[in-house]
Design a protein around this motif. Structure first.
Motif, PDB file in Angstrom:
ATOM      1  N   ASP A  86       1.078  -1.066   0.095  1.00  0.00           N
ATOM      2  CA  ASP A  86       0.222  -0.152  -0.283  1.00  0.00           C
ATOM      3  C   ASP A  86       0.704   1.878  -0.188  1.00  0.00           C
ATOM      4  O   ASP A  86       0.542   2.147  -0.206  1.00  0.00           O
ATOM      5  N   SER A  87       2.033   1.374   1.239  1.00  0.00           N
ATOM      6  CA  SER A  87       3.225   2.411   0.690  1.00  0.00           C
ATOM      7  C   SER A  87       3.516   3.109  -0.587  1.00  0.00           C
ATOM      8  O   SER A  87       3.434   3.739  -1.354  1.00  0.00           O
ATOM      9  N   SER A  88       4.126   1.420  -0.777  1.00  0.00           N
ATOM     10  CA  SER A  88       4.705   1.927  -1.817  1.00  0.00           C
ATOM     11  C   SER A  88       4.032   1.895  -3.489  1.00  0.00           C
ATOM     12  O   SER A  88       4.445   2.832  -4.342  1.00  0.00           O
ATOM     13  N   ASN A  89       2.929   1.432  -3.181  1.00  0.00           N
ATOM     14  CA  ASN A  89       2.130   1.937  -4.849  1.00  0.00           C
ATOM     15  C   ASN A  89       1.420   3.657  -3.967  1.00  0.00           C
ATOM     16  O   ASN A  89       1.333   4.112  -5.622  1.00  0.00           O
ATOM     17  N   GLN A  90       0.920   3.501  -2.991  1.00  0.00           N
ATOM     18  CA  GLN A  90       0.723   4.882  -2.371  1.00  0.00           C
ATOM     19  C   GLN A  90       1.845   6.405  -3.115  1.00  0.00           C
ATOM     20  O   GLN A  90       1.793   7.257  -4.066  1.00  0.00           O
ATOM     21  N   ALA A  91       3.217   5.465  -3.102  1.00  0.00           N
ATOM     22  CA  ALA A  91       4.009   7.391  -3.621  1.00  0.00           C
ATOM     23  C   ALA A  91       4.469   6.935  -4.988  1.00  0.00           C
ATOM     24  O   ALA A  91       4.093   8.009  -5.432  1.00  0.00           O
ATOM     25  N   PHE A  92       4.071   5.889  -5.531  1.00  0.00           N
ATOM     26  CA  PHE A  92       4.072   5.484  -7.037  1.00  0.00           C
ATOM     27  C   PHE A  92       3.043   6.623  -7.980  1.00  0.00           C
ATOM     28  O   PHE A  92       3.143   7.565  -8.762  1.00  0.00           O
ATOM     29  N   ARG A  93       1.854   6.480  -7.325  1.00  0.00           N
ATOM     30  CA  ARG A  93       0.700   6.799  -7.956  1.00  0.00           C
ATOM     31  C   ARG A  93       0.528   9.023  -6.988  1.00  0.00           C
ATOM     32  O   ARG A  93       0.622   9.636  -8.111  1.00  0.00           O
ATOM     33  N   VAL A  94       1.313   9.037  -6.106  1.00  0.00           N
ATOM     34  CA  VAL A  94       1.862  10.180  -5.847  1.00  0.00           C
ATOM     35  C   VAL A  94       2.703  11.200  -6.543  1.00  0.00           C
ATOM     36  O   VAL A  94       1.914  12.392  -6.652  1.00  0.00           O
ATOM     37  N   PHE A  95       4.058  10.412  -6.917  1.00  0.00           N
ATOM     38  CA  PHE A  95       4.490  11.503  -7.439  1.00  0.00           C
ATOM     39  C   PHE A  95       3.771  11.876  -8.650  1.00  0.00           C
ATOM     40  O   PHE A  95       3.670  12.508  -9.504  1.00  0.00           O
ATOM     41  N   LEU A  96       2.766  10.514  -9.573  1.00  0.00           N
ATOM     42  CA  LEU A  96       1.866  10.849 -11.051  1.00  0.00           C
ATOM     43  C   LEU A  96       1.471  12.001 -10.548  1.00  0.00           C
ATOM     44  O   LEU A  96       1.448  12.624 -11.391  1.00  0.00           O
ATOM     45  N   GLU A  97       0.758  11.896  -9.080  1.00  0.00           N
ATOM     46  CA  GLU A  97      -0.840  12.533  -8.986  1.00  0.00           C
ATOM     47  C   GLU A  97       0.392  14.436  -9.174  1.00  0.00           C
ATOM     48  O   GLU A  97      -0.608  15.071 -10.260  1.00  0.00           O
ATOM     49  N   GLN A  98       1.202  14.073  -8.584  1.00  0.00           N
ATOM     50  CA  GLN A  98       2.262  15.983  -8.961  1.00  0.00           C
ATOM     51  C   GLN A  98       2.156  16.162  -9.822  1.00  0.00           C
ATOM     52  O   GLN A  98       2.439  16.814 -10.469  1.00  0.00           O
ATOM     53  N   SER A  99       2.933  14.780 -10.816  1.00  0.00           N
ATOM     54  CA  SER A  99       3.148  15.468 -11.699  1.00  0.00           C
ATOM     55  C   SER A  99       2.669  15.781 -12.963  1.00  0.00           C
ATOM     56  O   SER A  99       2.715  16.811 -14.372  1.00  0.00           O
ATOM     57  N   PHE A 100       1.503  15.288 -13.556  1.00  0.00           N
ATOM     58  CA  PHE A 100      -0.357  15.545 -13.703  1.00  0.00           C
ATOM     59  C   PHE A 100      -0.376  17.363 -12.964  1.00  0.00           C
ATOM     60  O   PHE A 100      -0.751  17.687 -14.170  1.00  0.00           O
ATOM     61  N   ALA A 101      -0.440  17.369 -11.912  1.00  0.00           N
ATOM     62  CA  ALA A 101      -0.696  18.300 -11.260  1.00  0.00           C
ATOM     63  C   ALA A 101       0.144  19.605 -11.681  1.00  0.00           C
ATOM     64  O   ALA A 101      -0.034  20.679 -11.859  1.00  0.00           O
ATOM     65  N   GLU A 102       1.090  19.528 -12.124  1.00  0.00           N
ATOM     66  CA  GLU A 102       2.719  20.276 -12.269  1.00  0.00           C
ATOM     67  C   GLU A 102       1.776  20.591 -14.136  1.00  0.00           C
ATOM     68  O   GLU A 102       1.928  21.874 -14.411  1.00  0.00           O
ATOM     69  N   LEU A 103       1.703  19.070 -14.843  1.00  0.00           N
ATOM     70  CA  LEU A 103       1.244  19.544 -16.153  1.00  0.00           C
ATOM     71  C   LEU A 103       0.138  20.306 -16.297  1.00  0.00           C
ATOM     72  O   LEU A 103      -0.590  20.505 -17.553  1.00  0.00           O
ATOM     73  N   ASN A 104      -0.727  19.891 -15.412  1.00  0.00           N
ATOM     74  CA  ASN A 104      -1.869  20.356 -15.485  1.00  0.00           C
ATOM     75  C   ASN A 104      -2.338  22.292 -15.833  1.00  0.00           C
ATOM     76  O   ASN A 104      -2.845  23.024 -16.335  1.00  0.00           O
ATOM     77  N   ASN A 105      -1.487  22.451 -15.012  1.00  0.00           N
ATOM     78  CA  ASN A 105      -1.239  24.211 -15.103  1.00  0.00           C
ATOM     79  C   ASN A 105      -0.859  25.002 -16.607  1.00  0.00           C
ATOM     80  O   ASN A 105      -1.062  25.940 -16.618  1.00  0.00           O
ATOM     81  N   ILE A 106      -0.431  24.055 -17.749  1.00  0.00           N
ATOM     82  CA  ILE A 106       0.366  24.191 -19.099  1.00  0.00           C
ATOM     83  C   ILE A 106      -0.467  23.389 -20.260  1.00  0.00           C
ATOM     84  O   ILE A 106      -1.321  24.810 -20.151  1.00  0.00           O
ATOM     85  N   HIS A 107      -1.163  22.276 -20.233  1.00  0.00           N
ATOM     86  CA  HIS A 107      -2.601  21.911 -20.472  1.00  0.00           C
ATOM     87  C   HIS A 107      -3.464  21.180 -19.835  1.00  0.00           C
ATOM     88  O   HIS A 107      -2.913  20.048 -18.802  1.00  0.00           O
ATOM     89  N   PRO A 108      -4.600  21.479 -19.720  1.00  0.00           N
ATOM     90  CA  PRO A 108      -5.649  20.537 -18.496  1.00  0.00           C
ATOM     91  C   PRO A 108      -5.310  18.961 -18.493  1.00  0.00           C
ATOM     92  O   PRO A 108      -5.118  19.179 -20.036  1.00  0.00           O
ATOM     93  N   VAL A 109      -5.241  18.382 -17.827  1.00  0.00           N
ATOM     94  CA  VAL A 109      -5.570  16.821 -17.964  1.00  0.00           C
ATOM     95  C   VAL A 109      -6.884  16.619 -17.387  1.00  0.00           C
ATOM     96  O   VAL A 109      -7.669  16.853 -16.863  1.00  0.00           O
ATOM     97  N   SER A 110      -7.033  15.542 -18.027  1.00  0.00           N
ATOM     98  CA  SER A 110      -8.473  14.734 -18.539  1.00  0.00           C
ATOM     99  C   SER A 110      -8.653  13.336 -17.221  1.00  0.00           C
ATOM    100  O   SER A 110      -8.080  12.864 -18.575  1.00  0.00           O
ATOM    101  N   PRO A 111      -9.225  12.922 -16.861  1.00  0.00           N
ATOM    102  CA  PRO A 111     -10.222  13.899 -16.315  1.00  0.00           C
ATOM    103  C   PRO A 111     -10.101  14.768 -14.847  1.00  0.00           C
ATOM    104  O   PRO A 111     -10.174  15.342 -14.682  1.00  0.00           O
ATOM    105  N   SER A 112      -8.637  14.479 -14.561  1.00  0.00           N
ATOM    106  CA  SER A 112      -7.967  14.808 -13.326  1.00  0.00           C
ATOM    107  C   SER A 112      -7.277  14.341 -13.154  1.00  0.00           C
ATOM    108  O   SER A 112      -6.263  13.437 -13.417  1.00  0.00           O
ATOM    109  N   PRO A 113      -5.402  15.780 -12.771  1.00  0.00           N
ATOM    110  CA  PRO A 113      -4.555  14.686 -12.143  1.00  0.00           C
ATOM    111  C   PRO A 113      -4.181  13.441 -11.970  1.00  0.00           C
ATOM    112  O   PRO A 113      -3.906  12.376 -11.902  1.00  0.00           O
ATOM    113  N   ARG A 114      -5.464  13.450 -10.458  1.00  0.00           N
ATOM    114  CA  ARG A 114      -5.851  11.623  -9.636  1.00  0.00           C
ATOM    115  C   ARG A 114      -6.034  10.769 -10.408  1.00  0.00           C
ATOM    116  O   ARG A 114      -5.386  10.316 -10.430  1.00  0.00           O
ATOM    117  N   LEU A 115      -7.099  10.835 -11.234  1.00  0.00           N
ATOM    118  CA  LEU A 115      -7.850   9.803 -11.734  1.00  0.00           C
ATOM    119  C   LEU A 115      -5.922   9.547 -13.053  1.00  0.00           C
ATOM    120  O   LEU A 115      -5.918   8.550 -13.362  1.00  0.00           O
TER     121      LEU A 115
END
Length: 202
Positions: free
Chosen positions: A132-161
């Motif tokens: 659970d902790s390692s998978n969460q770390a993987f997803r959190v990193f990607l969510e942060q990366s998509f959130a950063e990208l979302n500031n430039i190009h809208p990410v659909s449906p959301s950075p988390r998804l």
């Protein structure tokens, strides 16, 4: 703010004897799968007395959980380090994807170790926690990366998804490659992930 799971300085430090046992455990699982999951075989590889597993880790399951995290984080850290070599949000994801399908990851023998870990998740709380902790770390990193990208190009449906979706694609492609490596190459897996990211950012 960087999630605590991604803070390498916050992770446990292991002494030489512990590192030796962790590596022996991984080697045993990669070479023999479930047959290598025994105190005797692990200690034989490490060249240590059987009682040292209890002394350093508590139980065999605790050692297995530690080995799980060590493997997961060592592979993820390489991909994160690669991604941080650029300041461009989209390129960060590209570098992460490329490293995720690099030579260190694309080894079929690693699957034997993962199969043992996965088979124990529902009966060993330590291994479930490691998963659970390692998978969460993987997803959190990607969510942060998509959130950063979302500031430039809208990410659909959301950075988390988007992070959940890319995680599933990466895991699925890696597993399929391990089971049938002649079906597609690592470069083709990278291409599929890149196309998915591009589609999420339209």
């Amino acid at each position: 703010m960087t999630h605590s799971y991604l803070n390498t300085a916050a992770r446990p430090a292991y002494n030489k004897a512990q590192i030796k046992l962790i590596q022996a455990t991984l080697d045993s699982l990669m070479d023999e799968g479930i047959d290598g999951c025994s105190v005797r075989k692990i200690c034989e590889r490490a060249g240590t007395a059987v009682g040292l597993i209890n002394y350093h880790f508590g139980t065999l399951n605790d050692l297995l959980a530690t080995t799980y995290l060590n493997l997961a984080y060592s592979l993820m850290d390489k991909a994160i380090m690669k991604s941080q070599s650029t300041g461009l949000a989209r390129q960060k994801l590209s570098f992460f994807i490329q490293e995720t399908f690099g030579d260190a990851v694309m080894q079929r023998k690693i699957l034997r170790a993962w199969v043992v870990f996965w088979s124990m998740i529902d009966r060993a709380p330590q291994i479930k926690a490691a998963h659970d902790s390692s998978n969460q770390a993987f997803r959190v990193f990607l969510e942060q990366s998509f959130a950063e990208l979302n500031n430039i190009h809208p990410v659909s449906p959301s950075p988390r998804l988007a992070a959940i979706g890319l995680t599933a694609i990466i895991d699925g492609l890696w597993l399929e490659w391990c089971l049938s490596s002649e079906t597609f190459s690592a470069d083709e897996a990278i291409l599929l992930c890149e196309q998915w990211v591009d589609a999420a950012c339209k």
